[in-house]
Write a protein that holds these residues in place. Structure first.
Motif, short mmCIF file in Angstrom:
data_model
loop_
_atom_site.label_atom_id
_atom_site.label_comp_id
_atom_site.label_asym_id
_atom_site.label_seq_id
_atom_site.Cartn_x
_atom_site.Cartn_y
_atom_site.Cartn_z
N ALA A 1 58.71 30.68 43.47
CA ALA A 1 57.65 31.24 44.32
C ALA A 1 56.75 30.14 44.85
CB ALA A 1 56.84 32.26 43.53
N ASP A 2 56.44 29.14 44.01
CA ASP A 2 55.58 28.04 44.44
C ASP A 2 56.22 27.25 45.58
OD1 ASP A 2 53.69 28.69 42.58
OD2 ASP A 2 54.18 27.09 41.18
N VAL A 3 57.51 27.02 45.48
CA VAL A 3 58.21 26.28 46.54
C VAL A 3 58.23 27.08 47.83
CG1 VAL A 3 60.42 25.31 47.26
CG2 VAL A 3 59.60 24.89 44.95
N LEU B 1 49.46 36.78 37.06
CA LEU B 1 48.45 35.81 37.47
C LEU B 1 48.88 35.05 38.71
CD1 LEU B 1 47.31 34.32 34.04
CD2 LEU B 1 45.82 35.44 35.69
N ARG B 2 50.14 34.65 38.73
CA ARG B 2 50.65 33.90 39.89
C ARG B 2 50.64 34.77 41.14
NH1 ARG B 2 53.50 29.05 39.76
NH2 ARG B 2 52.50 29.02 37.73
N LEU B 3 51.04 36.01 40.99
CA LEU B 3 51.06 36.92 42.14
C LEU B 3 49.64 37.16 42.66
CD1 LEU B 3 52.48 38.83 44.09
CD2 LEU B 3 52.39 40.61 42.32
N ALA B 4 48.69 37.37 41.76
CA ALA B 4 47.31 37.58 42.18
C ALA B 4 46.78 36.36 42.93
CB ALA B 4 46.43 37.88 40.97
N PHE B 5 47.11 35.17 42.43
CA PHE B 5 46.69 33.95 43.11
C PHE B 5 47.26 33.88 44.52
CE2 PHE B 5 47.94 29.61 44.31
CZ PHE B 5 46.68 29.01 44.40
N ILE B 6 48.55 34.22 44.66
CA ILE B 6 49.18 34.17 45.98
C ILE B 6 48.59 35.24 46.90
CG2 ILE B 6 51.36 34.41 47.24
CD1 ILE B 6 52.76 33.16 44.84
N GLN C 1 44.96 38.47 50.97
CA GLN C 1 45.09 39.85 50.50
C GLN C 1 44.15 40.00 49.29
OE1 GLN C 1 49.17 41.38 50.27
NE2 GLN C 1 49.88 39.57 51.38
N THR C 2 42.86 39.84 49.58
CA THR C 2 41.86 39.77 48.52
C THR C 2 41.80 41.05 47.70
OG1 THR C 2 40.57 38.31 49.96
CG2 THR C 2 39.45 39.21 48.03
N GLU C 3 41.88 42.19 48.34
CA GLU C 3 41.79 43.46 47.60
C GLU C 3 42.91 43.59 46.59
OE1 GLU C 3 41.49 46.81 50.15
OE2 GLU C 3 39.60 46.18 51.09
N LYS C 4 44.12 43.23 46.98
CA LYS C 4 45.26 43.30 46.05
C LYS C 4 45.05 42.32 44.90
CE LYS C 4 49.12 44.90 48.92
NZ LYS C 4 50.50 44.58 49.36
N ALA C 5 44.55 41.14 45.21
CA ALA C 5 44.32 40.14 44.18
C ALA C 5 43.30 40.64 43.16
CB ALA C 5 43.85 38.83 44.80
N ILE C 6 42.20 41.17 43.66
CA ILE C 6 41.14 41.65 42.77
C ILE C 6 41.63 42.81 41.91
CG2 ILE C 6 38.88 42.78 42.71
CD1 ILE C 6 38.17 41.12 45.20
N ALA C 7 42.40 43.72 42.51
CA ALA C 7 42.92 44.86 41.75
C ALA C 7 43.81 44.39 40.60
CB ALA C 7 43.71 45.79 42.67
N LEU C 8 44.63 43.38 40.87
CA LEU C 8 45.52 42.87 39.84
C LEU C 8 44.72 42.14 38.75
CD1 LEU C 8 48.51 43.04 39.35
CD2 LEU C 8 48.83 40.91 40.62
N TYR C 9 43.75 41.35 39.16
CA TYR C 9 42.90 40.68 38.17
C TYR C 9 42.15 41.70 37.31
CZ TYR C 9 43.57 36.06 40.31
OH TYR C 9 44.10 34.88 40.77
N LYS D 1 39.83 35.72 39.33
CA LYS D 1 39.03 36.63 40.16
C LYS D 1 37.84 35.90 40.76
CE LYS D 1 36.58 41.07 40.11
NZ LYS D 1 36.17 42.25 39.30
N ALA D 2 37.21 35.02 39.99
CA ALA D 2 36.07 34.26 40.50
C ALA D 2 36.48 33.39 41.68
CB ALA D 2 35.48 33.39 39.39
N ILE D 3 37.64 32.74 41.56
CA ILE D 3 38.13 31.89 42.64
C ILE D 3 38.47 32.73 43.86
CG2 ILE D 3 40.00 30.34 43.34
CD1 ILE D 3 40.09 29.36 40.41
N ALA D 4 39.11 33.88 43.63
CA ALA D 4 39.46 34.76 44.75
C ALA D 4 38.21 35.25 45.48
CB ALA D 4 40.27 35.95 44.25
N LEU D 5 37.18 35.65 44.72
CA LEU D 5 35.95 36.14 45.34
C LEU D 5 35.22 35.02 46.07
CD1 LEU D 5 34.51 38.51 42.57
CD2 LEU D 5 35.68 39.14 44.70
N SER D 6 35.26 33.81 45.53
CA SER D 6 34.52 32.71 46.14
C SER D 6 35.07 32.33 47.51
CB SER D 6 34.56 31.48 45.23
OG SER D 6 35.86 30.93 45.17
#
Length: 273
Positions: free
Chosen positions: A148-150, A179-184, A190-198, A215-220
């Motif tokens: 996924a990273d590549v 965690l990796r999916l939320a980061f991506i 796709q902030t809402e999806k990230a926050i929901a997963l976190y 979540k802090a990084i995503a919100l920032s």
């Protein structure tokens, strides 16, 4: 290997992987640091040059053997070793490919080739090796995440997301992949999806600092100012939950995010006629 990534110094990372792949006994274990420190500046330079010359001579010797015996495992391993000690990983790729060809079922060796390719910029080559590994063992979470990273580094976030989402449908308890999916998600706006997963991960284990930090990084980095305003409290919560040795790093990240998001003071200027 490929174009991105990051973290540990390249040579140290390579040697750690190499020991796992082939075994320390097959490789020279030089440690020149203490010797060089004991010598004066000019002597250190001379010694380093001498070591480099010796390694290049060894590499030439291994190449000469391989011209006569292309499948010679000791020569292939020796050439890889000397190229890495010379900090010339590009020269290790072809002998690594040959080793993989000779031992196609050796997963560690193929993964190591993918890592070298990734760190030297050959993302497509790394992707090919990782896809082979993933097809042979779809449940290998580490390979899945590297794949996924590549894909992300190649500018294919949707493919990375699809891959991780499919895995989580089958293995929903894999928190590393979550965690990796939320980061991506967050990186792909796709902030809402990230926050929901976190939030799911935080609810499942309130003592785990990782999803709180994510979540802090995503919100920032969110577009919504109200969401960004919630990040500092989460950074501090993550720091409290984290092991002591990384708390300072988290607080530095929080400060960096605060600086990025801090409104710039606008100085009024008078117009003189």
């Amino acid at each position: 290997m490929p174009q991105s990534k990051p973290d540990e110094p390249f040579v140290r990372k390579v040697f750690k992987a190499l020991v796992l792949v082939v075994g320390a006994a097959m490789f020279l274990s030089f440690s020149f640091g203490p010797i060089l420190q004991a010598l004066g500046p000019s002597d250190s330079a001379d010694t380093a040059n001498l070591v480099s010359e010796q390694l290049r001579a060894q590499a030439d010797g291994y190449r000469a053997v391989l011209e006569r015996e292309p499948d010679n495992l000791i020569a292939l391993q020796g050439l890889i070793d000397t190229q890495l000690q010379l900090n010339e990983p590009q020269g290790a790729i072809e002998p690594l490919k040959k080793l993989v060809e000779l031992e196609p079922e050796n997963r560690q060796l193929r993964a190591f080739l993918a890592q070298i390719q990734q760190d030297t910029g050959d993302l497509e080559g790394a992707l090919e090796q990782l896809q082979i590994l993933h097809e042979k063992d779809p449940e290998d979470s580490q390979i899945l995440q590297e794949l996924a990273d590549v894909q992300l580094a190649l500018g294919r976030p949707s493919e990375a997301i699809d891959l991780l989402e499919k895995h989580l449908q089958e293995v929903p308890e894999d928190n590393d992949v979550r965690l990796r999916l939320a980061f991506i998600y967050a990186r792909n706006n796709q902030t809402e999806k990230a926050i929901a997963l976190y939030d799911e991960m935080i609810a499942a284990d309130p003592s785990d600092f990782a999803p709180v930090l994510g979540k802090a990084i995503a919100l920032s980095s969110a577009a919504d100012a109200d969401l960004r305003a919630k990040a500092p409290e989460l950074f501090e919560q993550a720091a409290r939950l984290a092991p002591p040795q990384i708390r300072e790093q988290i607080r530095q990240q929080a400060e960096l995010s605060a600086q990025v998001n801090r409104p710039q003071a606008v100085e009024s200027q008078e117009t003189f006629r």
